[in-house]
Scaffold this motif. Structure first.
Motif, short mmCIF file in Angstrom:
data_model
loop_
_atom_site.label_atom_id
_atom_site.label_comp_id
_atom_site.label_asym_id
_atom_site.label_seq_id
_atom_site.Cartn_x
_atom_site.Cartn_y
_atom_site.Cartn_z
N GLY A 117 0.80 -1.22 0.00
CA GLY A 117 0.00 0.00 0.00
C GLY A 117 0.83 1.27 0.00
O GLY A 117 0.31 2.35 -0.28
N SER A 118 2.12 1.16 0.32
CA SER A 118 3.02 2.31 0.27
C SER A 118 3.50 2.60 -1.15
O SER A 118 4.14 3.62 -1.38
CB SER A 118 4.23 2.07 1.18
N TRP A 119 3.21 1.69 -2.08
CA TRP A 119 3.71 1.83 -3.44
C TRP A 119 2.61 1.89 -4.51
O TRP A 119 2.69 2.70 -5.42
CB TRP A 119 4.65 0.67 -3.78
N VAL A 120 1.61 1.02 -4.39
CA VAL A 120 0.66 0.87 -5.49
C VAL A 120 -0.77 0.76 -4.97
O VAL A 120 -1.00 0.59 -3.77
CB VAL A 120 0.98 -0.39 -6.35
N SER A 121 -1.73 0.83 -5.88
CA SER A 121 -3.15 0.70 -5.54
C SER A 121 -3.47 -0.75 -5.22
O SER A 121 -2.70 -1.66 -5.55
CB SER A 121 -4.00 1.17 -6.71
N PRO A 122 -4.63 -1.02 -4.59
CA PRO A 122 -4.98 -2.40 -4.23
C PRO A 122 -5.02 -3.35 -5.43
O PRO A 122 -4.51 -4.48 -5.36
CB PRO A 122 -6.36 -2.26 -3.59
N ARG A 156 -8.39 -17.15 1.02
CA ARG A 156 -8.91 -16.50 -0.17
C ARG A 156 -7.83 -16.06 -1.16
O ARG A 156 -8.15 -15.54 -2.23
CB ARG A 156 -9.78 -15.31 0.24
N GLY A 157 -6.57 -16.21 -0.78
CA GLY A 157 -5.50 -15.89 -1.71
C GLY A 157 -5.16 -14.41 -1.76
O GLY A 157 -5.86 -13.57 -1.20
N MET A 158 -4.05 -14.10 -2.45
CA MET A 158 -3.57 -12.72 -2.51
C MET A 158 -4.49 -11.82 -3.34
O MET A 158 -4.43 -10.60 -3.25
CB MET A 158 -2.16 -12.70 -3.10
N GLY A 159 -5.34 -12.42 -4.17
CA GLY A 159 -6.28 -11.62 -4.94
C GLY A 159 -7.32 -10.94 -4.07
O GLY A 159 -8.10 -10.11 -4.56
N LEU A 160 -7.35 -11.27 -2.78
CA LEU A 160 -8.29 -10.65 -1.85
C LEU A 160 -8.16 -9.14 -1.84
O LEU A 160 -9.15 -8.41 -1.69
CB LEU A 160 -8.07 -11.22 -0.45
N THR A 161 -6.93 -8.66 -2.00
CA THR A 161 -6.70 -7.22 -1.99
C THR A 161 -7.45 -6.54 -3.12
O THR A 161 -7.97 -5.44 -2.96
CB THR A 161 -5.19 -6.92 -2.09
N ARG A 162 -7.50 -7.19 -4.27
CA ARG A 162 -8.23 -6.62 -5.40
C ARG A 162 -9.73 -6.56 -5.11
O ARG A 162 -10.41 -5.60 -5.46
CB ARG A 162 -7.99 -7.44 -6.66
N ASP A 163 -10.24 -7.60 -4.47
CA ASP A 163 -11.68 -7.69 -4.21
C ASP A 163 -12.13 -6.77 -3.09
O ASP A 163 -13.22 -6.17 -3.16
CB ASP A 163 -12.06 -9.13 -3.87
N MET A 164 -11.33 -6.65 -2.03
CA MET A 164 -11.75 -5.95 -0.82
C MET A 164 -11.09 -4.59 -0.64
O MET A 164 -11.55 -3.78 0.17
CB MET A 164 -11.45 -6.82 0.40
N GLY A 165 -10.01 -4.34 -1.40
CA GLY A 165 -9.27 -3.10 -1.17
C GLY A 165 -8.42 -3.19 0.08
O GLY A 165 -8.44 -4.19 0.80
N TYR A 166 -7.67 -2.14 0.36
CA TYR A 166 -6.85 -2.11 1.57
C TYR A 166 -7.73 -1.85 2.79
O TYR A 166 -8.73 -1.13 2.72
CB TYR A 166 -5.80 -1.01 1.49
#
Length: 459
Positions: free
Chosen positions: A268-273, A343-353
């Motif tokens: 989150g310090s570098w890129v969007s979710p 749920r895997g690392m794709g969770l960030t895309r689905d839920m946001g930070y």
């Protein structure tokens, strides 16, 4: 007669010992205050430009639906120390009281809250700049530390421009205020006031209670330590008096907290979710995670390479803040949004930070700036080259995600338009009660038509 200027090694650099430090020259103090004042303005301008026009005109959840409602119901100053959801919210309530007092029309509330909230972040920036003088050599890096709250990529995640989320920025300020060692009585008064105001606005301030132990090493003032302890006691008393409503999500597994740290505060310090999810789920996900973490590790190692000195104290406190805030938040506020094991690392895309990642992210970026300051002050060419590299990375971190990437308020509702609609409804029923909507859906203010007279709330 000229005033001697101490060299970089004695003020305000890495080997500074507060008890042996020379008095700050008058022209140096004047320059610092001027820069601090400019930082307030710069922060407001930057924050304003990180918000879309509609977001600026949209009132946020508790700002209108709770703080304003209670202020109108109880009157001025009566709600300042009123607990909500387990803790005190002093600064947000002060901001609401101020806007109610100065707004000349009810439709100015949302825009006024945006400007006032950005101004508070500006004051945070100015204080961080001033308080960091004893720990960081370069004014440029001190300014970078000061601008982290407004430029951190995750600050665009509903934190900027509303009062209810000011507590995140105040928590960033707190460690700088606690370990600052003012030399004169006015400085001690300022320190005590800042600590008390911050702690009475953010219950997570108790995370930094262990810093009072530094009194033994004369690294924290007794007045500052006393202010921190007493204000934390007041916050904890409010927790007992008004327990927070908790969800039923299970406590996260340790691996989820660890993976979540990389996937949230670090990435989150570098890129969007969405971008973080794409990178972490790609074929080089592990390498990406290591590369995203490496600059912070390098900055930590560089900062601590030379033993002793005030900078080491700041670095240690920042590292403590990164870990303590993240661990405390994810276990005190369990949520399925960091269930990466299932749920895997794709969770960030689905839920946001998650919003709990903001402060650890800000501390990480501050650590990067502090490491740069250490490398730039080195006599070795390799170290200075490393400083240049980290500067590039710092600029990328603070500017690449300048545009907002996730807003509940991105589509309104426009507060002024809602007020106008409510007034139309009142024409048919002047004695009725109408709804003025805020974001997210379901939040808003039920107000009597007699109070929508164009003279401002509470008049």
């Amino acid at each position: 007669m000229t005033i001697p200027v101490p060299d970089a090694a004695s003020y305000p650099g890495e080997s500074l010992d507060d008890d042996a430090a020379p008095n700050v020259p008058a022209r140096t103090a004047w320059l610092d205050r001027t820069v601090a004042a400019c930082l307030v303005v710069v922060t407001v301008v930057l924050g304003w430009n990180r918000l879309t026009p509609l977001v600026r005109r949209t009132a946020w959840a508790e700002d209108a639906g709770l703080f304003l409602v209670q202020r109108l119901d109880r009157g001025p100053f009566a709600t300042l120390l009123l607990p909500y959801d387990g803790y005190l919210h002093l600064v947000p309530r002060i901001v609401v009281d101020l806007i109610v007092a100065v707004a000349t029309d009810e439709d100015q509330f949302a825009l006024g809250m945006t400007i006032a909230s950005l101004t508070v972040v500006g004051l945070v920036a100015a204080l961080v700049f001033l308080f960091s003088a004893s720990f960081v050599t370069s004014r440029v890096m001190r300014a970078a530390l000061a601008l982290v709250p407004v430029l951190a990529p995750m600050a665009a995640l509903e934190a900027l421009g509303n009062a209810a989320n000011l507590h995140w920025f105040l928590l960033y300020l707190l460690p700088f205020a606690v370990i600052w060692r003012p030399r004169r009585m006015p400085g001690h008064v300022v320190q005590v006031i800042v600590i008390v105001v911050v702690v009475l606005s953010e219950v997570q301030s108790v995370i930094f209670l262990p810093l009072v132990l530094l009194v033994v090493l004369r690294r924290v003032t007794r007045s500052g330590a006393a202010a921190l302890v007493l204000a934390c006691v007041a916050q904890l008393a409010s927790v007992v008096a008004s327990p927070r409503v908790r969800g039923d999500a299970p406590l996260p597994e340790v691996v989820n907290a660890a993976v979540g740290f990389v996937a949230e505060p670090v990435m989150g310090s570098w890129v969007s979710p969405g971008r973080a999810a794409d990178l972490l789920t790609g074929p080089h996900g592990v390498a990406v995670a290591l590369a995203a973490t490496a600059p912070f590790v390098i900055a930590l190692g560089a900062g601590l390479a030379r033993r002793g000195g005030a900078r080491n104290l700041l670095i240690a406190v920042l590292v403590y803040g990164v870990v303590a805030v993240w661990v405390t938040d994810v276990y005190a506020n369990p949520t399925v949004t960091i269930d990466f094991v299932s749920r895997g690392m794709g969770l960030t895309r689905d839920m946001g930070y998650v919003r709990y990642a903001l402060v650890p992210s800000m501390f990480l970026i501050a650590l990067l700036a502090t490491g740069i300051d250490r490398l730039a002050a080195s006599r070795y060419l390799v170290s200075r080259g490393g400083a240049v590299l980290l500067v590039v990375l710092l600029v990328v971190a603070l500017t690449r995600q300048f545009e907002p990437y996730s807003y509940t308020r991105i589509s309104g509702p426009d507060w002024a338009a809602s007020v106008a609609t409510a007034r139309v409804a009142c024409e048919a029923n002047p004695e009725g009660v109408v709804r003025v909507a805020s974001a997210p859906a379901g939040w808003g203010l039920d107000v009597a038509c007699s109070d929508l007279d164009g003279d401002g709330f509470g008049r």
